[in-house]
Design a protein around this motif. Structure first.
Motif, PDB file in Angstrom:
ATOM      1  N   UNK A   1       7.855  14.674   6.739  1.00 33.08           N
ATOM      2  CA  UNK A   1       9.158  14.232   6.212  1.00 33.08           C
ATOM      3  C   UNK A   1       9.277  14.514   4.717  1.00 33.08           C
ATOM      4  N   UNK A   2       8.177  14.294   4.009  1.00 27.82           N
ATOM      5  CA  UNK A   2       8.193  14.596   2.565  1.00 27.82           C
ATOM      6  C   UNK A   2       8.525  16.071   2.331  1.00 27.82           C
TER       7      UNK A   2
ATOM      8  N   UNK B   1       4.666  11.239   7.754  1.00 30.49           N
ATOM      9  CA  UNK B   1       5.368  11.030   6.480  1.00 30.49           C
ATOM     10  C   UNK B   1       5.320  12.290   5.616  1.00 30.49           C
TER      11      UNK B   1
ATOM     12  N   UNK C   1      11.649   8.235   2.074  1.00 31.55           N
ATOM     13  CA  UNK C   1      10.837   8.554   3.259  1.00 31.55           C
ATOM     14  C   UNK C   1       9.827   7.431   3.510  1.00 31.55           C
ATOM     15  N   UNK C   2       9.181   6.951   2.444  1.00 33.01           N
ATOM     16  CA  UNK C   2       8.217   5.854   2.599  1.00 33.01           C
ATOM     17  C   UNK C   2       8.894   4.605   3.138  1.00 33.01           C
TER      18      UNK C   2
ATOM     19  N   UNK D   1      -5.910   9.524  -1.777  1.00 33.41           N
ATOM     20  CA  UNK D   1      -5.554   8.101  -1.888  1.00 33.41           C
ATOM     21  C   UNK D   1      -5.847   7.408  -0.557  1.00 33.41           C
TER      22      UNK D   1
ATOM     23  N   UNK E   1      15.820  18.503  -1.629  1.00 30.74           N
ATOM     24  CA  UNK E   1      16.129  18.293  -3.057  1.00 30.74           C
ATOM     25  C   UNK E   1      16.157  19.651  -3.768  1.00 30.74           C
TER      26      UNK E   1
ATOM     27  N   UNK F   1       9.136   3.807   6.747  1.00 30.20           N
ATOM     28  CA  UNK F   1       7.960   3.334   7.481  1.00 30.20           C
ATOM     29  C   UNK F   1       7.649   1.866   7.178  1.00 30.20           C
TER      30      UNK F   1
ATOM     31  N   UNK G   1      -5.850   2.394   3.966  1.00 29.60           N
ATOM     32  CA  UNK G   1      -5.013   1.224   4.214  1.00 29.60           C
ATOM     33  C   UNK G   1      -3.750   1.540   5.007  1.00 29.60           C
ATOM     34  N   UNK G   2      -3.481   2.822   5.222  1.00 28.67           N
ATOM     35  CA  UNK G   2      -2.279   3.211   5.973  1.00 28.67           C
ATOM     36  C   UNK G   2      -2.741   4.057   7.153  1.00 28.67           C
TER      37      UNK G   2
ATOM     38  N   UNK H   1      19.479   8.020   2.033  1.00 31.24           N
ATOM     39  CA  UNK H   1      18.219   8.304   2.724  1.00 31.24           C
ATOM     40  C   UNK H   1      17.683   7.062   3.419  1.00 31.24           C
TER      41      UNK H   1
ATOM     42  N   UNK I   1      12.134  16.391   2.695  1.00 33.17           N
ATOM     43  CA  UNK I   1      12.859  15.751   1.600  1.00 33.17           C
ATOM     44  C   UNK I   1      12.763  16.593   0.330  1.00 33.17           C
TER      45      UNK I   1
ATOM     46  N   UNK J   1       2.266   1.967  -3.469  1.00 38.08           N
ATOM     47  CA  UNK J   1       1.214   2.496  -4.348  1.00 38.08           C
ATOM     48  C   UNK J   1       0.976   3.976  -4.047  1.00 38.08           C
ATOM     49  N   UNK J   2       0.834   4.277  -2.767  1.00 38.22           N
ATOM     50  CA  UNK J   2       0.617   5.672  -2.370  1.00 38.22           C
ATOM     51  C   UNK J   2       1.765   6.562  -2.839  1.00 38.22           C
TER      52      UNK J   2
ATOM     53  N   UNK K   1      20.246  15.863   4.272  1.00 39.61           N
ATOM     54  CA  UNK K   1      19.947  15.944   2.842  1.00 39.61           C
ATOM     55  C   UNK K   1      20.617  17.156   2.204  1.00 39.61           C
TER      56      UNK K   1
ATOM     57  N   UNK L   1       0.819  -1.220   0.000  1.00 40.73           N
ATOM     58  CA  UNK L   1       0.000   0.000   0.000  1.00 40.73           C
ATOM     59  C   UNK L   1       0.854   1.273   0.000  1.00 40.73           C
ATOM     60  N   UNK L   2       1.957   1.247   0.764  1.00 39.77           N
ATOM     61  CA  UNK L   2       2.772   2.463   0.829  1.00 39.77           C
ATOM     62  C   UNK L   2       3.481   2.774  -0.481  1.00 39.77           C
TER      63      UNK L   2
ATOM     64  N   UNK M   1      13.567  10.751  -3.108  1.00 40.93           N
ATOM     65  CA  UNK M   1      13.387  11.262  -1.745  1.00 40.93           C
ATOM     66  C   UNK M   1      12.081  10.750  -1.139  1.00 40.93           C
ATOM     67  N   UNK M   2      11.003  10.785  -1.921  1.00 40.30           N
ATOM     68  CA  UNK M   2       9.714  10.303  -1.416  1.00 40.30           C
ATOM     69  C   UNK M   2       9.769   8.795  -1.163  1.00 40.30           C
TER      70      UNK M   2
END
Lengths: 229, 229
Positions: free
Chosen positions: B184-185, B181, A192-193, B166, B192, A196, B172-173, A224, B188, A150-151, B224, A147-148, A188-189
């Motif tokens: 954090x994004x 997150x 970060x994912x 989403x 960048x 988790x 689902x998360x 990262x 990140x 996909x997100x 970073x 799931x993460x 970067x994304x």
């Protein structure tokens, strides 16, 4: 105005010609500002004849958008060779070529002007997003994304869209920088994912196995992931 | 159906009551599926009386959306104290509270259903995005953002929107993970961007001066920035 030489076209040929003419007009000005009269003039036919092939501007707009969507979805299909970072960079180049060619129409579509926002146009836009998502999964060699992941991929695609829209509004940042930056953003994304989700971290490491070890993408993501875990 | 006690309301009071009732209905089901009859029943008044206050469903929808937009924009206003990471985390908590409360209506609005996508609704949504952008700038104590910072903040806001959409599709998360997150994004994406722009890198270092040195946000961004430069 006329295209000069007149000859009888077949129905499908005429439809395709009209779609091409309309797409060109819709791409260079906001679709709301393009009239059927202009499309007829640009195609060198009469207004009633346009209506013979398309019942109204919306149906012609949708047909033009269908062609543009197929084109755009195809931009995400690049050869399955080389590193993930390199592939994404090629995809971004092809995507921004499209945005450059269809700027005002792209902006109007994504911002939802009055002539757009029908369920058909929304479905076409979602179709492109989904095609892009599937292509990225295939480049990562992932069949059953957690799931993460996909997100993360879907939200990166939305980041690409919004970056393109903001870029179109003044073009204040060089295009090539943005293409490279978006690839870094992907890394970067993803990193970060991965912080988790161990499964996702392992999957990313696997996807990066073919990455050149000294490339900026690998460097960014590997550090990262180490940082996050 | 009736609210029970009937009394004469003033015009503005009645309008506000109808907006509240409509917002509640529009929040819990897709606005397309909510009829004026239902709104009238929920407000305990007749259908013609609804039309007395609002000429049609769209105008009532727009009034409800105006209230929701004011509410949502307000969620980005948090006290100017503590670290940037901490403030963004509070903002994300308040934002996801809103998304949780208004899920189906939020999704329908952002996905552009047939009842929405008018220029008024688009302007309201853009207004919220702009308010959020200005709030983040003020938390960063930046008055004249360089182009890359503007791009980065605006595209992060679109990332927040798409992540919420989403998330709503299946949840689902865990929400709390997503809130963290996204912060954090932010770090990140900022890092960048800073790799491409020395002014932005300096500005980010300044914005992070009050960050607790051992917090995950600082850690991520500081490393970073070092990595990228």
């Amino acid at each position: 105005m006329s295209t000069g030489v007149r000859r009888r076209m077949g129905v499908e040929e005429r439809r395709q010609q009209l779609i091409g003419v309309a797409l060109d007009l819709f791409s260079h000005r906001s679709p709301d500002e393009v009239s059927i009269d202009e499309i007829a003039a640009a195609a060198g036919i009469s207004r009633p004849l346009v209506y013979h092939y398309f019942p109204g501007k919306l149906s012609l707009y949708e047909a033009a958008l269908q062609r543009a969507s197929d084109d755009l979805a195809g931009r995400f299909v690049v050869a399955q060779e080389g590193s993930l970072g390199g592939r994404l960079l090629r995809v971004m180049g092809r995507f921004f070529d499209f945005v450059d060619d269809h700027g005002p129409g792209f902006a109007a579509l994504m911002r939802g002007g009055p002539a757009v926002g029908s369920s058909t146009t929304n479905a076409l836009v979602d179709g492109v997003r989904h095609a892009a998502y599937l292509q990225i999964l295939s480049h990562m060699k992932v069949e059953q994304p957690p799931a993460r992941l996909e997100l993360m991929i879907r939200s990166w695609i939305s980041l690409v869209e919004s970056t393109a829209l903001i870029w179109l509004d003044g073009r204040r940042i060089p295009r090539a920088d943005l293409e490279r930056q978006l690839v870094h953003d992907f890394g970067a994304l993803a990193a970060v994912s991965a912080a988790y989700d161990d499964e996702l971290a392992a999957l990313l490491r696997e996807s990066l196995r073919n990455e050149p070890g000294d490339g900026p993408f690998t460097d960014l993501v590997v550090r990262l992931i180490a940082l996050a875990s």
